[in-house]
Motif scaffolding. Structure first.
Motif, PDB file in Angstrom:
ATOM      1  N   TRP A  84      -2.517  -4.244  -1.912  1.00  0.00           N
ATOM      2  CA  TRP A  84      -1.253  -3.600  -2.271  1.00  0.00           C
ATOM      3  C   TRP A  84      -1.379  -2.837  -3.588  1.00  0.00           C
ATOM      4  O   TRP A  84      -0.426  -2.168  -4.008  1.00  0.00           O
ATOM      5  CB  TRP A  84      -0.150  -4.645  -2.375  1.00  0.00           C
ATOM      6  CG  TRP A  84       0.270  -5.189  -1.031  1.00  0.00           C
ATOM      7  CD1 TRP A  84      -0.113  -4.747   0.190  1.00  0.00           C
ATOM      8  CD2 TRP A  84       1.152  -6.284  -0.807  1.00  0.00           C
ATOM      9  NE1 TRP A  84       0.480  -5.492   1.184  1.00  0.00           N
ATOM     10  CE2 TRP A  84       1.256  -6.446   0.605  1.00  0.00           C
ATOM     11  CE3 TRP A  84       1.857  -7.152  -1.631  1.00  0.00           C
ATOM     12  CZ2 TRP A  84       2.049  -7.442   1.188  1.00  0.00           C
ATOM     13  CZ3 TRP A  84       2.645  -8.143  -1.059  1.00  0.00           C
ATOM     14  CH2 TRP A  84       2.746  -8.282   0.327  1.00  0.00           C
ATOM     15  N   LYS A  88      -3.114  -0.313  -3.872  1.00  0.00           N
ATOM     16  CA  LYS A  88      -3.360   1.057  -3.392  1.00  0.00           C
ATOM     17  C   LYS A  88      -4.843   1.406  -3.257  1.00  0.00           C
ATOM     18  O   LYS A  88      -5.178   2.566  -3.018  1.00  0.00           O
ATOM     19  CB  LYS A  88      -2.675   2.090  -4.309  1.00  0.00           C
ATOM     20  CG  LYS A  88      -1.212   1.812  -4.612  1.00  0.00           C
ATOM     21  CD  LYS A  88      -0.657   2.801  -5.623  1.00  0.00           C
ATOM     22  CE  LYS A  88       0.734   2.419  -6.071  1.00  0.00           C
ATOM     23  NZ  LYS A  88       1.255   3.339  -7.103  1.00  0.00           N
ATOM     24  N   HIS A 131      -4.680   5.369  -1.729  1.00  0.00           N
ATOM     25  CA  HIS A 131      -3.360   5.809  -1.284  1.00  0.00           C
ATOM     26  C   HIS A 131      -2.374   5.830  -2.443  1.00  0.00           C
ATOM     27  O   HIS A 131      -2.667   5.350  -3.542  1.00  0.00           O
ATOM     28  CB  HIS A 131      -2.836   4.877  -0.181  1.00  0.00           C
ATOM     29  CG  HIS A 131      -3.559   5.001   1.125  1.00  0.00           C
ATOM     30  ND1 HIS A 131      -3.159   5.855   2.127  1.00  0.00           N
ATOM     31  CD2 HIS A 131      -4.672   4.369   1.595  1.00  0.00           C
ATOM     32  CE1 HIS A 131      -3.981   5.745   3.155  1.00  0.00           C
ATOM     33  NE2 HIS A 131      -4.907   4.851   2.859  1.00  0.00           N
ATOM     34  N   VAL A 189      -1.809  -0.490   0.505  1.00  0.00           N
ATOM     35  CA  VAL A 189      -2.656  -0.361   1.690  1.00  0.00           C
ATOM     36  C   VAL A 189      -2.481  -1.623   2.533  1.00  0.00           C
ATOM     37  O   VAL A 189      -2.708  -2.731   2.060  1.00  0.00           O
ATOM     38  CB  VAL A 189      -4.132  -0.159   1.326  1.00  0.00           C
ATOM     39  CG1 VAL A 189      -4.930   0.204   2.566  1.00  0.00           C
ATOM     40  CG2 VAL A 189      -4.278   0.921   0.262  1.00  0.00           C
ATOM     41  N   THR A 237      -8.115   3.507   6.785  1.00  0.00           N
ATOM     42  CA  THR A 237      -7.142   2.731   6.026  1.00  0.00           C
ATOM     43  C   THR A 237      -5.726   3.198   6.372  1.00  0.00           C
ATOM     44  O   THR A 237      -5.484   4.396   6.531  1.00  0.00           O
ATOM     45  CB  THR A 237      -7.374   2.868   4.509  1.00  0.00           C
ATOM     46  OG1 THR A 237      -7.357   4.265   4.132  1.00  0.00           O
ATOM     47  CG2 THR A 237      -8.711   2.269   4.105  1.00  0.00           C
ATOM     48  N   SER A 288      -1.530   2.830   5.267  1.00  0.00           N
ATOM     49  CA  SER A 288      -0.774   2.512   4.062  1.00  0.00           C
ATOM     50  C   SER A 288       0.731   2.607   4.271  1.00  0.00           C
ATOM     51  O   SER A 288       1.222   3.217   5.228  1.00  0.00           O
ATOM     52  CB  SER A 288      -1.191   3.463   2.942  1.00  0.00           C
ATOM     53  OG  SER A 288      -0.342   3.385   1.817  1.00  0.00           O
ATOM     54  N   SER A 344       5.880   3.189   7.283  1.00  0.00           N
ATOM     55  CA  SER A 344       4.591   2.636   6.869  1.00  0.00           C
ATOM     56  C   SER A 344       3.662   2.396   8.048  1.00  0.00           C
ATOM     57  O   SER A 344       4.105   2.145   9.167  1.00  0.00           O
ATOM     58  CB  SER A 344       4.819   1.313   6.127  1.00  0.00           C
ATOM     59  OG  SER A 344       5.405   0.359   6.994  1.00  0.00           O
TER      60      SER A 344
END
Length: 421
Positions: free
Chosen positions: A218, A220, A240, A244, A258, A260, A289
């Protein structure tokens, strides 16, 4: 309890929702009043209520314009497994063993007898993902750590799991902490080593052929770990603009995908002769999301599940599956009444779990679209994790295990056959 159920069910939406509370706060609030609960023994599921749909009669299907090849399907629940604590957050299978992570611990079941053979990792934080490599078990936790376990056999011939390391290792931290360039800004007024995740580790993927493991968070980012010998972090990628949620790797060409909370799926690969992974393309068709990803065995098709209740089927731009610069949606599978939380490919079908408390089985393919074959019902709360196991014979197409926030693991037997056979 209600708060942790909410963010578990809907995936991670934005960074401000969770950062106001620490992982220890969430874990402690969610595990109260559970001391009186006990493991349920092997139970044959008497409630076999389900909705079996032919590919041409699935009323909830509104996706692909071309229907899949006609198939018939039969399925039934063969067992329900309970745990000490509610809320199954992750399932994984290794050989004949099922690993089921709940809020408090990781439970290990024998897939043949459905008996509980071990429980380990109490009090170490919610487990978000489990992966296996070379006899080691890797668990990703809400407390920002990745833990490494090995299975040992006691003198009484019982299975036990022993913690052998935590990533990043002490050696890895020691080698990096002496240089200022190894520290990165993770929050306002806070810096830490680049080898450490700064938020919950949400997913793991292993490429056994290369001896590598990939973790997403989380925070990113995703990180690449050497796990074949000396375990250490090789690279960290700021991937991101939001948390993620999912990662999957194609071992054939070492491509990484990936997904996100920012709505993007990004495709990564390290070119020959380069030291760092590079972004090949970024694709976005979900209106919310991206919570789950699944890849076919040959790597030709990627499926993504989002908070918009849709499953998108992605294909690459040419026939040799090497062109990632142009990925297009060949199929959109609709039918779930809530966000898609988990996806898995097995035996030529796609299986999905959702916050609408159901598991759906889909069949699709190039040139003939796809449809919903069946809806598996029985859970009373969102389905958070799935695993699928190919059957041992022609009369047993596959077994599906679904883990839910209701604390139950349901084992399903599914038989699929083409009507033309």
């Amino acid at each position: 309890m209600e708060e942790i159920q909410k963010w578990l069910a809907n995936g991670y939406v934005n960074n401000t929702e969770i950062l106001s509370k620490s992982p220890s706060d969430l874990s402690s609030s969610a595990t109260t009043s559970t001391s009186q609960e006990t493991h349920s023994a092997r139970t044959l599921c008497e409630d076999t209520s389900f909705n079996s749909l032919g590919s041409s009669s699935c009323n909830n299907y509104t996706g692909c314009p071309i229907q899949a090849k006609p198939s018939s399907i039969s399925h039934f629940c063969i067992a329900t497994l309970g745990t000490l604590t509610p809320q199954i957050s992750c399932l994984a299978v290794q050989n004949t063993t099922l690993y089921a992570a709940s809020i408090k611990e990781i439970n290990v079941f024998d897939l043949i007898s459905f008996e509980l053979v071990d429980a380990f990792g109490p009090g170490l934080g919610l487990v978000k993902s489990i992966a296996f490599s070379d006899g080691k078990i890797f668990t990703a936790h809400q407390d920002c750590k990745i833990r490494v376990w090995k299975q040992v056999i006691t003198s009484s011939s019982k299975q036990k799991h022993q913690l052998i390391s935590t990533l990043p290792t002490f050696k890895d931290r020691l080698l990096n902490c002496m240089f200022a360039k190894n520290y990165v800004q993770v929050r306002r007024h806070k810096r830490q080593l680049w080898i450490q995740h700064a938020d919950a580790v949400s997913g793991l993927a292993v490429n056994n052929d290369a001896g590598l493991m990939y973790s997403v968070s989380w925070d990113k980012s995703f990180k690449i770990w050497q796990i074949s010998s000396d375990m250490h972090c090789l690279e960290s990628v700021r991937a991101h603009s939001d948390a993620v949620n999912a990662i999957i790797v194609n071992p054939l060409d070492k491509t990484i995908y990936t997904g996100s909370a920012d709505g993007y799926i990004k495709v990564w690969r390290k070119p020959d002769g380069r030291k760092k992974h590079q972004l090949l393309t970024a694709i976005a068709k979900h209106k919310s999301s991206v919570n789950a990803l699944a890849l076919t065995r040959d790597g030709s098709i990627l499926c993504s599940g989002g908070g918009d209740k849709k499953i998108l089927v992605w294909e690459k731009g040419n026939e040799n599956y090497q062109n990632h610069d142009h990925m297009f949606v060949s199929c959109c599978l609709k039918g779930h009444g809530g966000p898609i939380l988990c996806l898995v490919h097995v035996n030529g079908v796609l299986i999905s779990g959702s916050s609408d408390r159901t598991v759906r089985i889909w069949k699709y393919g190039k040139g003939f679209g796809g449809s919903c074959l069946a809806v598996l019902e029985g859970h009373s709360k969102p389905v958070k994790s799935l695993v699928g196991i190919p059957g041992a014979d022609l009369n047993d197409s596959l077994r599906v295990f679904s883990g839910s926030l209701d604390g139950e693991i349901r084992a399903w037997k599914v038989i699929i056959s083409d009507e033309s056979d």
